[in-house]
Design an enzyme around this catalytic site. Structure first.
Site, short mmCIF file in Angstrom:
data_model
loop_
_atom_site.label_atom_id
_atom_site.label_comp_id
_atom_site.label_asym_id
_atom_site.label_seq_id
_atom_site.Cartn_x
_atom_site.Cartn_y
_atom_site.Cartn_z
CB THR A 141 -0.91 0.01 1.43
OG1 THR A 141 -0.13 0.60 2.47
CG2 THR A 141 -1.34 -0.69 1.24
CD GLU A 190 -5.60 -2.37 1.47
OE1 GLU A 190 -5.66 -1.62 0.39
OE2 GLU A 190 -4.77 -1.97 2.27
CE LYS A 206 -19.65 13.28 14.68
NZ LYS A 206 -19.23 11.71 15.21
CD1 TRP A 249 -20.65 11.94 10.48
CD2 TRP A 249 -19.49 12.29 10.11
NE1 TRP A 249 -20.94 10.78 11.26
CE2 TRP A 249 -18.79 11.54 11.43
CE3 TRP A 249 -17.89 12.84 10.01
CZ2 TRP A 249 -18.48 10.68 12.12
CZ3 TRP A 249 -16.52 12.36 10.68
CH2 TRP A 249 -16.72 11.94 11.82
#
Lengths: 541, 541
Positions: free
Chosen positions: B181, B327, B437, B442
């Site tokens: 990654t 992944e 937030k 959100w």
């Protein structure tokens, strides 16, 4: 070092879930016995297949147990395709064109205790029933008539909630479906497909150069669902989310064309005899049906002559030629053009497209001669042998006298004789037993048949070997003419002469009203050979 | 009952064999360091990859051993893609945009003893060398210059006959490739792909509704082969037999467009920043390049704004939007229209196509909220979790402090926040850490970015959270204007206002010359957050 990837088994249940989750409203259309049309979708299929699975588990059907179906192509049969494997059981499709004796043999050989039967097929099944020992007959009321109390009513059987039904945990190599060969020699032999093979086949056969299956397609499954899983298309369809149309038992050319128009079919699948009837009807009434532009037809089961490909092309219908076997899952090869072919004259393109074609991914092919693997030169013939995760290694409960079909290095012997050319296109010459050996040289009956069928007056032609005192065997052509057309034996011989050596030409052409076919549309050459076993070559027709 | 199917493992070697056997003359085109074009094909790839495999085995490389590559996109890198797994070893692609320290960390973490390096990347690799303990550096002379004697010359290494080379027998779960990654937090983490995962991904991603990969395609792999296996396309390409073009290190818009024209590319793959540069150049010189009709572009790596999709559509270029992760293998979803969408106004079609899309077959998705799985209503947000045979279950040699990424029921936690709508389309709202937030509610930074980037004067925009005494966090927009264009903060706020609640709008718009990107083209928000950590909301721009 070890892979970090998840161990998630390939499973038919993933295909069912996918159809519901992403294509729930895409349609599944069935023609009922009374010719009316019934519409459902992947969301309803999911619900009903899971209800069937839950009911089978509650009725005591165990993982790995075969459950038979004797059914035409319909959404009910599709429910069985998904519901039976979702219960961990094994879908055993019974070929309704076999004799009651053969169907009974299959039920016994597989060890089936439960059979689903279309109500309109009960008269046939009741000839099988006295020959078998089974626990439960579930009758599917496709005709709408009440089910006799001595049988289980399918709709009552699945009338339950299955919201909380959980699939049994299965290894991907667990059996999922079972098909029996419809060979012309000996008893049918069972092939047991795994979940893994069915999912791999669905992925491979749907690819752009293969069947090019998209959620924008409307696919007409004319090939019977009681034969080699309808070429695996029902499984691929749920994964891809295409609309499906299923003809019931209405297999006439006019009925089929009506569905092709009303459902705007983009891909139809069937054997050559079906497409030949459609071509003849379209030749007569070319403007009657408004078919979807670019509609394509997959032809399998037996070889499509280039003349059939060209004849359908004239109506805007693109033929895709394929070859498969019950012993695969079942498609092995499909014929498509490569970019380097797109500038060839169309006749040469038809010739390439009439080959059995290139293997789908995960299939491996080779041609084995008496001295070993043959070169890929388009000429060297030998037995076609195949290998891959979508190929069987043998049969279920084989009879003791069955020769091993696997070579010592693990390839499956198909019994077909073929060539592969330098570009990788496979071409079946013949079944081993259909080759004609004349004066020590082989003659391909398939090539003679294709050449004869290219004549406009010929509807169908089969070529068989008849014995000959000097040459051992000689080819005999058995020909069906199109209604109203006439041609003589000499005219036919002249017509095909440019394509063959003189000694390869049939000595005789016999004209008949119809040819015998196997239950799956192939020429039944064993019957022809019996009919003409005393034929003396050189007899005037 | 047991399945009768053969146990044949899925393997990358099958893809290599298939490319040679059926598409041997189809081309693989590389741009060399001096900008000249080198042409080879799948037949030569087969031969050279097998020679590399045989040489690695003879050099003592063992099954399961990682072999590194530090290379641009070229036919040499493609040889490594197939040759290393064909030796039973593990292809470890090193991301040349990482720091020498990170590259050295990866080599050590993986346990690599052998690395292949493009000669033009030696200056970079020589910064890594002192930090690692390896046995052999094999230098690929892509520039044509002689290789320094202290290194192994790749061409001499593979100068041998490999006709009789036999692949080691491998389980399909054996490792095939390894990718790290390039996360913005912490050390890179290694994912080990199996042969099984790579073959399944190649099948799935090539399907008609996915990338629609055919042997008639010419595919331009602009996405780096040193990053998540170039989205798995090299493996799919050999299976399908499409022509391939590989840009070397020439990644400018003009260079790319030249190749698109000369090779008549039908599918190109890359990150949004590449396509944005191409769009800007085509806007300026719309008639300069004659591109292939219907050319399509796959965009991944980060989200493509609907404005980019529309902008490229004006030049006849169809964008296919995708989402993936190291992944996975790596594509997880692709966005395509269903038949029911084809009659919607094009703006609505762009909006659907800008979603991350539908999972490819074999991928399962769910949205997990704090109280469990969220409904598929397009509104309920939660963490995106995934499952399937092409998903990792964890990392290679994980650091002890790494939290388990698997849920207790075996799903992988992506760290992305997403919704799924009733039709199954997934939409990433944000990385968990990129959500803002504000006053307990959100705000999605991605939705603000897409809206701002739809303004014609805006080249790029990133939105981050800055702290706020009352609301906890507030959004700050950081904007790059197109050269020569002007727009004010108030004009931008008015432009996006119709799409958002008032409290969701950024308090401030900051104009900068360029945004920091990760090595793979994503906005490097951690750097932006650091840069603006003391920003006081409401500051005049």
């Amino acid at each position: 070092m070890h892979s970090t990837m998840m161990q998630v088994p390939l499973s038919v249940t993933h295909l069912l879930e996918r159809g519901r989750n992403f294509f729930g409203k895409h349609e599944i259309v069935s023609r009922l016995p009374d010719k009316s049309i019934a519409r459902t979708n992947y969301s309803a299929l999911y619900d009903r297949a899971r209800r069937l699975a839950a009911a089978l588990v509650d009725a005591g059907v165990k993982p790995g147990e075969p459950v038979g179906t004797l059914m035409w192509n319909s959404s009910w049969h599709l429910e069985a395709y998904f519901g039976i494997p979702s219960a961990g059981a094994v879908l055993l499709t019974l070929n309704l064109r076999l004799s009651p004796d053969d169907i009974a043999y299959i039920i016994g050989n597989a060890g089936t205790r439960t059979v689903l039967v279309d109500d309109i097929l009960l008269p046939l099944f009741e000839k099988v029933l006295p020959l078998v020992d089974i626990d439960r007959v579930i009758v599917v009321p496709t005709s709408g008539a009440p089910v006799a109390p001595r049988y289980t009513d399918y709709e009552k059987f699945i009338a339950r909630d299955a919201t909380d039904f959980r699939y049994p945990e299965l290894d991907e190599n667990a059996p999922c479906g079972m098909c029996y060969t419809s060979g012309t020699v000996g008893r049918p032999k069972g092939v047991v497909h795994s979940h893994r093979a069915v999912v791999l086949h669905a992925l491979s056969v749907s690819l752009p150069d293969c069947l090019n299956l998209s959620c924008h397609d409307a696919v007409f499954v004319v090939t019977p669902m009681f034969h080699v899983n309808a070429w695996g298309i029902p499984f691929a369809a749920a994964m891809i989310g295409c609309n499906l149309a299923l003809p019931g038992h209405h297999m006439g050319a006019e009925d089929l064309l009506d569905i092709m128009e009303s459902e705007q079919i983009s891909l139809a699948l069937g054997v050559p005899t079906i497409w030949m009837a459609i071509k003849q009807l379209l030749d007569k009434q070319p403007d009657r049906w408004k078919l979807r532009r670019g509609m394509r037809m997959m032809v399998g089961g037996s070889a499509a002559a280039p003349s059939l490909i060209a004849g359908l092309e004239r109506h805007g219908l693109a033929i895709k030629h394929g070859w498969g076997m019950t012993e695969l899952t079942p498609v092995g090869t499909l014929s498509w053009l490569k970019p380097e072919h797109t500038r060839l004259p169309v006749e040469q393109q038809y010739e390439i497209r009439a080959r059995q074609g290139l293997p789908i991914p995960l299939m491996e092919l080779r041609i084995m001669g008496e001295e070993g693997p043959q070169p890929w030169d388009g000429k060297s013939v030998g037995e076609l042998q195949v290998r891959g995760p979508i190929v069987t290694r043998g049969y279920h409960n084989p009879a003791p006298d069955e020769a091993d079909k696997l070579t010592s290095d693990g390839w499956f012997r198909t019994g077909d004789v073929a060539t592969i050319d330098a570009e990788g296109y496979m071409r079946i010459s013949d079944r081993t037993k259909d080759l004609i050996k004349s004066g020590g040289e082989w003659i391909s009956s398939v090539e003679l048949e294709n050449a004869i069928m290219a004549h406009p007056a010929v509807a169908e032609a089969a070529v068989i070997a008849v014995s000959h005192p000097r040459w051992d065997e000689r080819p005999l052509a058995v020909v069906v003419l199109r209604a109203g057309d006439k041609v003589t034996a000499d005219e036919l011989r002249d017509f095909i002469a440019p394509k063959f050596a003189k000694w390869q030409l049939p000595d005789d052409f016999v004209f008949v009203d119809a040819l015998p076919h196997t239950s799956t549309g192939k020429f039944l050459k064993s019957a022809l050979r019996a009919q003409f076993k005393d034929w003396v070559s050189g007899t005037p027709a």
